[in-house]
Write an enzyme that holds these catalytic residues in place. Structure first.
Site, PDB file in Angstrom:
ATOM      1  N   GLU A  33       0.843  -1.202   0.000  1.00 37.37           N
ATOM      2  CA  GLU A  33       0.000   0.000   0.000  1.00 37.37           C
ATOM      3  C   GLU A  33       0.872   1.243   0.000  1.00 37.37           C
ATOM      4  O   GLU A  33       1.832   1.317   0.772  1.00 37.37           O
ATOM      5  CB  GLU A  33      -0.894  -0.033   1.243  1.00 37.37           C
ATOM      6  CG  GLU A  33      -2.241   0.591   1.037  1.00 37.37           C
ATOM      7  CD  GLU A  33      -3.101  -0.139   0.009  1.00 37.37           C
ATOM      8  OE1 GLU A  33      -3.173   0.345  -1.140  1.00 37.37           O
ATOM      9  OE2 GLU A  33      -3.686  -1.177   0.348  1.00 37.37           O
ATOM     10  N   SER A 126     -13.680   1.521  -8.430  1.00 39.06           N
ATOM     11  CA  SER A 126     -14.733   1.578  -9.440  1.00 39.06           C
ATOM     12  C   SER A 126     -14.331   2.516 -10.574  1.00 39.06           C
ATOM     13  O   SER A 126     -14.751   2.332 -11.718  1.00 39.06           O
ATOM     14  CB  SER A 126     -16.055   2.036  -8.823  1.00 39.06           C
ATOM     15  OG  SER A 126     -16.014   3.398  -8.464  1.00 39.06           O
ATOM     16  N   SER A 127     -13.497   3.519 -10.279  1.00 41.12           N
ATOM     17  CA  SER A 127     -13.114   4.452 -11.352  1.00 41.12           C
ATOM     18  C   SER A 127     -12.223   3.742 -12.375  1.00 41.12           C
ATOM     19  O   SER A 127     -12.404   3.923 -13.584  1.00 41.12           O
ATOM     20  CB  SER A 127     -12.445   5.711 -10.805  1.00 41.12           C
ATOM     21  OG  SER A 127     -11.274   5.416 -10.094  1.00 41.12           O
ATOM     22  N   GLU A 159      -7.345   8.964 -15.702  1.00 42.54           N
ATOM     23  CA  GLU A 159      -7.509   9.256 -14.265  1.00 42.54           C
ATOM     24  C   GLU A 159      -6.688  10.496 -13.883  1.00 42.54           C
ATOM     25  O   GLU A 159      -7.158  11.367 -13.152  1.00 42.54           O
ATOM     26  CB  GLU A 159      -7.046   8.027 -13.455  1.00 42.54           C
ATOM     27  CG  GLU A 159      -7.242   8.123 -11.970  1.00 42.54           C
ATOM     28  CD  GLU A 159      -8.542   7.495 -11.474  1.00 42.54           C
ATOM     29  OE1 GLU A 159      -8.991   6.496 -12.043  1.00 42.54           O
ATOM     30  OE2 GLU A 159      -9.107   8.026 -10.513  1.00 42.54           O
ATOM     31  N   ASP A 171      -4.307   0.034 -10.214  1.00 45.23           N
ATOM     32  CA  ASP A 171      -5.741  -0.245 -10.338  1.00 45.23           C
ATOM     33  C   ASP A 171      -6.128  -0.601 -11.775  1.00 45.23           C
ATOM     34  O   ASP A 171      -6.867  -1.553 -12.019  1.00 45.23           O
ATOM     35  CB  ASP A 171      -6.563   0.969  -9.890  1.00 45.23           C
ATOM     36  CG  ASP A 171      -6.310   1.325  -8.435  1.00 45.23           C
ATOM     37  OD1 ASP A 171      -5.695   0.502  -7.723  1.00 45.23           O
ATOM     38  OD2 ASP A 171      -6.713   2.424  -8.021  1.00 45.23           O
ATOM     39  N   TYR A 219      -3.162  12.451   0.539  1.00 41.24           N
ATOM     40  CA  TYR A 219      -2.573  11.562  -0.467  1.00 41.24           C
ATOM     41  C   TYR A 219      -1.466  12.310  -1.221  1.00 41.24           C
ATOM     42  O   TYR A 219      -0.343  11.833  -1.346  1.00 41.24           O
ATOM     43  CB  TYR A 219      -3.667  11.089  -1.450  1.00 41.24           C
ATOM     44  CG  TYR A 219      -3.170  10.159  -2.537  1.00 41.24           C
ATOM     45  CD1 TYR A 219      -3.040   8.793  -2.299  1.00 41.24           C
ATOM     46  CD2 TYR A 219      -2.818  10.638  -3.793  1.00 41.24           C
ATOM     47  CE1 TYR A 219      -2.579   7.931  -3.291  1.00 41.24           C
ATOM     48  CE2 TYR A 219      -2.364   9.791  -4.792  1.00 41.24           C
ATOM     49  CZ  TYR A 219      -2.250   8.442  -4.539  1.00 41.24           C
ATOM     50  OH  TYR A 219      -1.789   7.603  -5.522  1.00 41.24           O
TER      51      TYR A 219
HETATM   52  P1  ADP Z   1     -13.218   4.358  -6.254  1.00 49.71           P
HETATM   53  O1  ADP Z   1     -12.415   4.257  -7.490  1.00 49.71           O
HETATM   54  O2  ADP Z   1     -12.457   4.007  -5.033  1.00 49.71           O
HETATM   55  O3  ADP Z   1     -14.509   3.601  -6.299  1.00 49.71           O
HETATM   56  P2  ADP Z   1     -13.377   7.101  -7.070  1.00 49.71           P
HETATM   57  O4  ADP Z   1     -13.856   8.336  -6.406  1.00 49.71           O
HETATM   58  O5  ADP Z   1     -12.011   7.075  -7.635  1.00 49.71           O
HETATM   59  O6  ADP Z   1     -13.617   5.891  -6.069  1.00 49.71           O
HETATM   60  O7  ADP Z   1     -14.357   6.762  -8.293  1.00 49.71           O
HETATM   61  C1  ADP Z   1     -15.762   6.774  -8.119  1.00 49.71           C
HETATM   62  C2  ADP Z   1     -16.379   7.594  -9.231  1.00 49.71           C
HETATM   63  O8  ADP Z   1     -16.225   6.900 -10.496  1.00 49.71           O
HETATM   64  C3  ADP Z   1     -17.860   7.777  -9.090  1.00 49.71           C
HETATM   65  O9  ADP Z   1     -18.163   8.854  -8.221  1.00 49.71           O
HETATM   66  C4  ADP Z   1     -18.273   8.066 -10.520  1.00 49.71           C
HETATM   67  O10 ADP Z   1     -17.946   9.403 -10.879  1.00 49.71           O
HETATM   68  C5  ADP Z   1     -17.358   7.149 -11.305  1.00 49.71           C
HETATM   69  N1  ADP Z   1     -18.010   5.850 -11.566  1.00 49.71           N
HETATM   70  C6  ADP Z   1     -17.637   4.648 -11.118  1.00 49.71           C
HETATM   71  N2  ADP Z   1     -18.485   3.677 -11.564  1.00 49.71           N
HETATM   72  C7  ADP Z   1     -19.413   4.290 -12.312  1.00 49.71           C
HETATM   73  C8  ADP Z   1     -20.573   3.844 -13.030  1.00 49.71           C
HETATM   74  N3  ADP Z   1     -20.947   2.579 -13.017  1.00 49.71           N
HETATM   75  N4  ADP Z   1     -21.290   4.760 -13.705  1.00 49.71           N
HETATM   76  C9  ADP Z   1     -20.917   6.055 -13.705  1.00 49.71           C
HETATM   77  N5  ADP Z   1     -19.862   6.543 -13.016  1.00 49.71           N
HETATM   78  C10 ADP Z   1     -19.110   5.687 -12.336  1.00 49.71           C
HETATM   79 MG    MG Z   2     -10.733   5.477  -7.971  1.00 52.70          MG
END
Ligand code: ADP
Ligand code: MG
Length: 381
Positions: A33, A126-127, A159, A171, A219
């Site tokens: 990490e 998720s991003s 990103e 990631d 960060y």
């Molecule tokens: P993490 O990557 O830890 O989940 P982040 O803040 O980097 O958190 O990314 C989350 C953001 O990515 C969401 O707020 C949105 O803007 C975008 N995102 C992720 N998945 C989706 C999705 N399925 N549809 C639309 N936007 C998404």
């Molecule tokens: Mg992210």
């Protein structure tokens, strides 16, 4: 789980034709990490929570995207590079589309419908899953094939340049290259990597449901502190510093930089030991390394928070748990917990109850399986 039949039906409803469907996963990181941006080692694995993109090409050069999870239609004109940068989730779509083209992948316009079961902003990336699934979809529907590492770099550039987060390559890399039942051992400097078959162990991710808003600022501060520490040690990055070097040079550094450097240097060593432990089947040792990673993040790197520490402490009291630590940037988000598979159910109910009792926060626990990286999915009917 995403209902792919429903996603397809919605797409047909909207656009009148059947889409192709692509999937890119979120990830956990077993250990390593805050090492990625220090040119160090990481040991992530892709999980069975993923982002799906239903896609079909258009005749114009507009990428029009909708998401089941977020409001609004995102429309990106591939020929309008001066368009205002978006601030909502559309920034990732804009970013991936423009970076793909900048790096030589001529695209067609596309209709996209996105759906994900990865929790957002929890540290399961998720991003990156969005960037990789959309990037793969946009390229695939034009008949383009992109090298996996190049796709990861395109996601990372999106990103950085559009998402506003200066993250390492981990990631996006794992969302591309993930393999079922295997962790990926990655050298973030050379980008050499290998898949490490995992023994029969279970991973549970515990979401603290907290995020302290110093996360982003801290960060970037840690990145600078690491650069300063490396410079003081006369090295390009902390990757080039050994535990011995650090001990010899400690007297010349401030207490703060010493602690930051110690985390990165010992964490890199722990990743190497973790790979050796997995390869030799020494699960107890693997668990100890994961626990030590948490202590180092808590006391030396100072990126934990009371909720993460509480979650980790509760987890370690449960039978069958091998190791527990905070995961991701810190100051909230998730922990990763390693345990014997038959204790998973009991772990989940007991940890939920105890965390709620101690913090008055309702946590979310995810029983994750280690899954494959980006791919096209075909619905069997
Ligand atoms: P993490 O990557 O830890 O989940 P982040 O803040 O980097 O958190 O990314 C989350 C953001 O990515 C969401 O707020 C949105 O803007 C975008 N995102 C992720 N998945 C989706 C999705 N399925 N549809 C639309 N936007 C998404
Ligand atoms: Mg992210």
């Amino acid at each position: 789980m995403i209902d792919l039949e429903l996603l397809k039906a919605r797409f047909i409803d909207k656009h009148g034709l059947a889409p192709r469907i692509f999937r890119a996963p979120g990830r956990v990181n077993l250990i390593g990490e805050h090492t990625d941006y220090n040119d160090g080692f990481v040991l992530p694995a892709a999980i069975d929570m993923a982002t799906y993109v239903a896609a079909s090409p258009r005749e114009d050069r507009i990428v029009a995207a909708a998401s089941v999870n977020f409001e609004g239609i995102v429309s990106v004109d591939l020929d309008d590079r001066d368009a205002l940068p978006r601030t909502d989730w559309g920034k990732y779509i804009q970013g991936v589309a423009f970076v793909l083209e900048t790096r030589g992948n001529r695209l067609l316009g596309a209709d996209l419908l996105i759906a994900s079961d990865i929790p957002f902003g929890a540290g399961l990336s998720s991003s990156a899953a969005l960037e990789i699934s959309v990037g793969f979809a946009l390229a695939s529907i034009c008949g383009n094939t992109i090298d996996g590492m190049e796709l990861a770099k395109i996601g990372q550039a999106a990103e950085h340049e559009y998402g506003g987060v200066m993250s390492g390559i981990m990631d996006q890399f794992v969302s591309v290259h993930g393999q079922e039942g295997r962790a990926l051992f990655l050298d973030c400097r050379s980008l050499d990597w290998s898949a490490i078959p995992l023994p029969d162990i279970a991973f549970v991710v515990c979401h603290t449901k907290t995020r302290h808003n110093l996360a982003d600022g801290e960060y970037n501060k840690r990145r600078t502190e690491c650069e300063n520490a490396a410079a003081m040690l006369g090295k390009t990055s902390l990757r080039d510093v050994s535990v011995d070097d650090l001990e010899k040079m400690e007297s010349q550094m401030s207490e703060l930089l010493k602690k930051r450097a110690r985390h990165v240097v010992t964490e890199n060593a722990r990743v190497l030991s973790a790979v050796a432990s997995i390869n030799s089947g020494d699960l107890r040792r693997l668990g100890e390394l994961i626990n030590a990673s948490h202590e180092s993040l808590r006391y030396d790197f100072e990126v934990s928070c009371p909720e993460l520490d509480t979650m980790v402490e509760i987890a370690r009291r449960q039978p069958g748990v091998l190791g527990a630590r905070m995961m991701g940037g810190g100051f909230g988000g998730c922990t990763i917990n390693l345990m014997l598979p038959n204790t998973r159910g009991e772990f989940m109910s007991k940890v939920s109850r105890a965390y709620r009792a101690e913090t008055s926060i309702e946590p979310e626990l995810y029983d994750v399986r280690i899954a494959a990286g980006v791919e096209e999915v075909f619905i069997n009917k």
